[in-house]
Scaffold this active site. Structure first.
Site, short mmCIF file in Angstrom:
data_model
loop_
_atom_site.label_atom_id
_atom_site.label_comp_id
_atom_site.label_asym_id
_atom_site.label_seq_id
_atom_site.Cartn_x
_atom_site.Cartn_y
_atom_site.Cartn_z
NE ARG A 38 -3.86 2.06 2.66
CZ ARG A 38 -3.67 3.04 3.26
NH1 ARG A 38 -2.56 3.67 3.74
NH2 ARG A 38 -4.86 3.87 3.35
CB SER A 107 -12.36 -1.33 2.32
OG SER A 107 -10.99 -1.48 2.56
CE LYS A 136 -9.42 4.64 3.86
NZ LYS A 136 -10.60 3.94 3.95
#
Ligand code: TZP
Ligand code: MG
Length: 222
Positions: A38, A107, A136
């Site tokens: 990520r 998600s 995030k």
């Protein structure tokens, strides 16, 4: 059905202060066998190059590599799969591109999204943020352990919990119904430990912290 380890380790270049490939190397050294690449700021080129190198490492270790967001990178780098957010391609679209064998995770942040995921061909369904997170940008509202308990009965497929999970909280998250915990910041815990610590070589610390996390999951009943 996808076999999923209890720890799903996610890269974070800002917190690790080293390259994506070096992070993957350390996550594997610590014992992680499911790793998500990520990096929200990497270009497709950078992510692809890292994915190709990381794939060699994960394969050699018997681990699996999942690419965040980018189906094109997952396909071209021959990764094991892709992790999709609500703003990415749908599971159906990704499945069309990647085929039946690749792992597709998605998600979800509420019951409605979870039900749509159950109706899709997703191999695992992530739920979060379970707790407050700083990893995030613009996270969805915290869903707590309640949503996990609520959705557990809706599927036999693996449920991955994400958001603010450290090793002390992980057992209660697994007890609430998650099969696996996806973790970022708790694997890179030093910024709180000492200012200026980024001058040091922290790479071995990543492996040590993954190892501690996995050991804790083994000793705690869940
Ligand atoms: N999706 C929901 S919460 C989150 C993502 C990517 C971040 C999880 O990071 P942390 O540091 O383990 O809270
Ligand atoms: Mg995404």
């Amino acid at each position: 059905m996808l076999e999923i380890p209890k720890l799903y380790a996610i890269t974070d270049r800002d917190l690790a202060n080293c390259s994506l490939v070096e992070i993957v190397e350390q996550l594997l050294a610590g014992g992680a066998r499911l790793i998500q690449l990520r990096d929200k700021t990497a270009t497709a080129r950078e992510l692809f190059d890292a994915a190709r190198a990381a794939r060699v490492l994960t394969q050699a270790a018997g681990g699996r590599l999942i690419i965040n967001d980018r189906v094109d990178v997952a396909l071209t780098a021959e990764a094991d799969g892709v992790h999709l957010g609500q703003g990415d391609l749908s599971v159906a679209e990704a499945r069309e591109i990647l085929g039946p064998e690749k792992i597709i995770g998605v998600s979800t942040h509420n019951r409605e999204q979870f039900e749509s995921a159950v109706a899709s061909s997703a191999d695992y369904i992530a739920v979060g943020p379970v707790f407050a997170t700083t990893s995030k940008e613009n996270p969805d509202p915290v869903v707590g352990l309640e949503l996990l308990r609520e959705v557990r009965s809706l599927t036999d497929r693996p449920i991955v919990a994400i958001g603010g999970i450290d090793r002390l909280r992980a057992p209660e998250v697994l007890a609430a119904g998650a099969d696996s915990v996806a973790v970022i910041s708790a694997l890179y815990p030093w910024p709180e430990m000492a200012p200026g610590i980024f001058d040091l070589n922290l790479r071995p610390e990543i492996a040590a912290s993954v190892r501690r996390f996995i050991e804790h999951l083994k000793t705690e009943p869940s």
